[in-house]
Structures are given as C-alpha cells and as structure tokens.
Design an enzyme around this catalytic site. Structure first.
Site, PDB file in Angstrom:
ATOM      1  CE1 TYR A 134      -5.543  -5.360  -1.582  1.00 35.66           C
ATOM      2  CE2 TYR A 134      -5.629  -3.621  -3.220  1.00 35.66           C
ATOM      3  CZ  TYR A 134      -5.942  -4.103  -1.963  1.00 35.66           C
ATOM      4  OH  TYR A 134      -6.672  -3.333  -1.099  1.00 35.66           O
ATOM      5  CE  LYS A 209     -11.924 -11.906  10.849  1.00 34.57           C
ATOM      6  NZ  LYS A 209     -12.418 -11.335  12.102  1.00 34.57           N
ATOM      7  CG  ASP A 241     -11.799  -8.426  13.960  1.00 40.17           C
ATOM      8  OD1 ASP A 241     -10.758  -8.895  13.469  1.00 40.17           O
ATOM      9  OD2 ASP A 241     -12.528  -9.089  14.715  1.00 40.17           O
ATOM     10  CG  ASP A 265      -6.197  -0.196   0.256  1.00 35.89           C
ATOM     11  OD1 ASP A 265      -6.112   1.016   0.487  1.00 35.89           O
ATOM     12  OD2 ASP A 265      -6.702  -0.657  -0.781  1.00 35.89           O
ATOM     13  CG  ASP A 269      -7.436   5.491   3.093  1.00 33.77           C
ATOM     14  OD1 ASP A 269      -6.205   5.579   2.882  1.00 33.77           O
ATOM     15  OD2 ASP A 269      -8.289   5.756   2.231  1.00 33.77           O
TER      16      ASP A 269
END
Ligand code: ATP
Length: 375
Positions: A134, A209, A241, A265, A269
C-alpha cells in the site's frame, strides 16, 4: 477528560453513531468517565456546500483530540473514493495510525456463514496499516516508453527483477512493490504482543507468505521472532493461504493474529462474514501514542440510509474499542457484555440478520441492558 471528535459522516453513519453515543453516555455516567464530545460535520453535504473535503481549521481541531469516533463516509452525489481518501486516509496518515485492530467475534444468537462447531470464533486481527503493497510504489510501462525510461524503471527495481522479461519488447507491464521496514514491522508487532499480554493470551499467530515473498516477509519473520522473545509470548508462523483455510475449518484455534497490510485487508473481510456480516464488525485505526480513530467496518450503505434499518452493533462495539484504547477496559467490557446479552436473548434483531428491530430500538435494548448492570 478524554476529548473525542465525532464524525457521523454520510449514509447510515449518523444513525449508527447516534446509538454509539447513547451507549457512551450511559457508561460515562455509570463509571464516572469524563468524556467530552465535539461533533464535526464532515462528509458529502459539507463537501458539496463548501467545496472542501476537510479544512485546515478542522485539522487543527482534530489535533487537540484524544480520539475520533467515525460513522461512515461516501455518498452517491460525490465521486467514489473522494471522501474516503480525503478524510479517512488523510487522518490515518496524519495521525500515523499504524495499527488496524479488527476483533472478529461471533456472538451467540447471530447467524454466521459457519455453523455448528465452527461457531467458536473470538479472534483479534492486528493489521499493519501503513506499509506492504500500500506504499504506492509501482508503475505501468507501455510499449511506447522510451529506451531511457525503460532503463530507469528497470534500475529502480532491478535488484531482484531478473525473471527473464525483455522489458524493451514487452507490450506493456505493470509492477507494484511491497515494502516492509524493520521499524514499521517492529512497532505493529510490539502492539500485537502487548495486546496478547493484556488479554492474558499466550500465543500470537503471524500471517505471511514467506515461502514466496522471501525478502519482505523474511524480514517480517525476524521481527516476529525478536518481538516474541522481547515480550515473553509464544508466536507461530502461518502462511496466509493456510490461515484462510483454518478460519473456515477451525476458527477457534486463532486468538491474536498479526498481519502485514494486504493479507490483513483480505482476511478481515472474511472475518466480517464469519461474525455475521458488516453490521457487526468494529474497527480501530490506532496510534498507541497518538490520536486513534474508531469506526464500524461497513460503509455508508446508501440503499438503507435514513430508513432505520441499519445494524448499530458495529458502531457500538467500535465505541467500546475506543474506550478500551483510552484506558477504560472495564466500561468497554460492560458494553460488549450488554451487546452479547441482547444478541443471545434474541428478541431484538435488525433486518440484516432477518429481524425487524429498528436501529434505534436495537440501541434502546443495549442501553437498557447496560442500565441493568452495575459498575
Ligand atoms: P460505501 O461505498 O460507503 O462503502 P457500500 O454500500 O458500497 O457503501 P457498505 O455500506 O459497506 O458498502 O455495505 C454494503 C451493503 O451491506 C449495504 O448496501 C447494506 O445493504 C449492507 N450493510 C452494510 N452495513 C450495514 C449495517 N450496519 N446494517 C445493515 N446492513 C448493512
């Protein structure tokens, strides 16, 4: 005295914020917590009237506050993203709110995407809020780019970009660079481990990751290991994952998760879906040494604005998160217990979860619940 700026904002923001303020009034009276509120009329109407998203004077007012309580921003009359970027992102950046705290709790009585054993859900996400993918480092390089432009672009990131692409002959390519700084990782990790300690939890799960993005998340892992040692709390490493899979299969195994920006992020959700939907999800954008901002995760929901259909629980729990951060953990717990009890009892449910209770009646039920509890 805690000085709080209130920005009800747009859409359902004013309705849900109103219920959060009623709840805060009750606990502030019951627990003798001095709270001073100042409402700031920021949002679409203010922008359309004045042409300004946020003025320098308003920024000065905000600089004097201890916290900000926000409803939601966004309005069909205004270009998408303008208010969100101009206010939300500006404040996050201005106050260096480097922690995004997202509790994901599924309360009894709330329907979730999961059922049965999967209902044991009470985890807190600590998402890094300023770095990773970001930071805005990226570019598109088109076929028409000059040779020197391509060389410059290539130089900017050539260190590890030897992946066999002939930049000069590609039709077009785009890249985005993620950045983790040691200091940026350290400060958010310190927050996560301190949070674990304050909640008497003995394990922090780190999400990354690192098997593919070895450099940036390798550095992240080093900092996780040293934060774990510094704070005397165990840590575990999980790939993003695997976390997504476990959140569905066995969400009860997670208590505190600390994550770089992008994965946080996405996973939060998923968390909102597990906890019954956007109407139930609170959040805090936190600078532990500065001004923090609390807001429900949902947006302005213009489709139901002004109809009394909005679920105020996310906003009320955001207010509780604010109290907790301001050092009033007892009052925050009482708000959460009152919410929990109303949901468990099941007589009051807003339409987003199949009920008929209005926004203000839901607020009434939680306020009544609080009044029944003694401090
Ligand atoms: P924005 O552009 O401001 O993000 P949006 O409508 O695109 O607004 P959200 O407001 O986050 O996105 O929510 C999407 C939908 O979810 C809404 O249109 C609404 O129907 C529902 N919703 C969101 N929050 C609530 C809530 N608190 N109570 C009930 N329904 C909600």
């Amino acid at each position: 005295m805690s000085r709080i700026a209130v920005i009800p904002g747009d859409g359902i923001g004013p309705e849900v914020t109103n219920e959060a303020l009623r709840v805060l009034d009750v606990v502030s009276e019951q627990d003798s917590i001095p709270l001073d509120f100042e409402e700031l009329p920021l949002g679409a109407s203010n922008y359309l009237e004045t042409g300004e998203v946020i003025s320098d004077e308003t920024m000065e007012v905000l600089d004097e506050k201890d916290a900000v309580l926000l409803g939601s921003l966004g309005d069909p009359r205004v270009k998408p993203g303008l208010l969100e970027k101009g206010i939300l992102l500006r404040l996050r950046f201005h106050f260096d709110q480097y922690v995004n705290l997202r509790p994901v709790v599924l309360y009894e009585g709330v329907p979730s995407a999961l059922s049965g054993e999967g209902r044991d859900i009470a985890m807190r996400f600590v998402r890094e809020n300023t770095e990773d993918f970001y930071v805005g480092l990226g570019a598109r390089v088109g076929k028409g780019a000059s040779r020197s432009e391509l060389v410059l672009k290539r130089k900017a990131y050539e260190a590890k970009f030897d992946i066999g692409i002939d930049l000069a002959n590609e039709e077009e390519l785009a890249y985005q660079i993620g950045v983790i700084t040691r200091q940026g990782a350290r400060r958010v990790l310190d927050y996560a481990f301190q949070l674990a300690k304050s909640k008497e939890l003995d394990l922090v799960t780190s999400v990354d990751k690192a098997n593919v993005l070895t450099d940036m998340y390798g550095l992240w892992r080093e900092e996780v290991a040293s934060a774990s040692e510094r704070h005397g709390i165990r840590s575990e490493f999980q790939y993003v994952d695997a976390v997504a899979l476990h959140m569905i299969r066995n969400p009860g195994r997670f208590k505190i998760l600390v994550t770089p920006n992008l994965f946080g992020d996405i996973l939060t959700d998923l968390g909102a879906a597990l906890q019954g939907g956007l109407g139930f999800a609170p959040s805090g954008n936190i600078n532990p040494d500065g001004v923090s901002m609390f807001e429900p995760v949902h947006g302005s929901a213009p489709d139901i604005a002004g109809l009394g259909l909005a679920n105020p629980v996310g906003a009320i729990l955001s207010a509780a998160l604010m109290l907790d951060t301001l050092g009033h953990g007892g009052a925050a717990d009482r708000i959460e217990k009152a919410v929990q009890e109303v949901l468990r009892e099941g007589r009051h449910r807003t339409p987003d979860v199949g009920g008929t209770t209005s926004t203000s009646k839901m607020g009434d039920a939680i306020v009544d619940g609080l009044r029944k509890t003694s401090c």
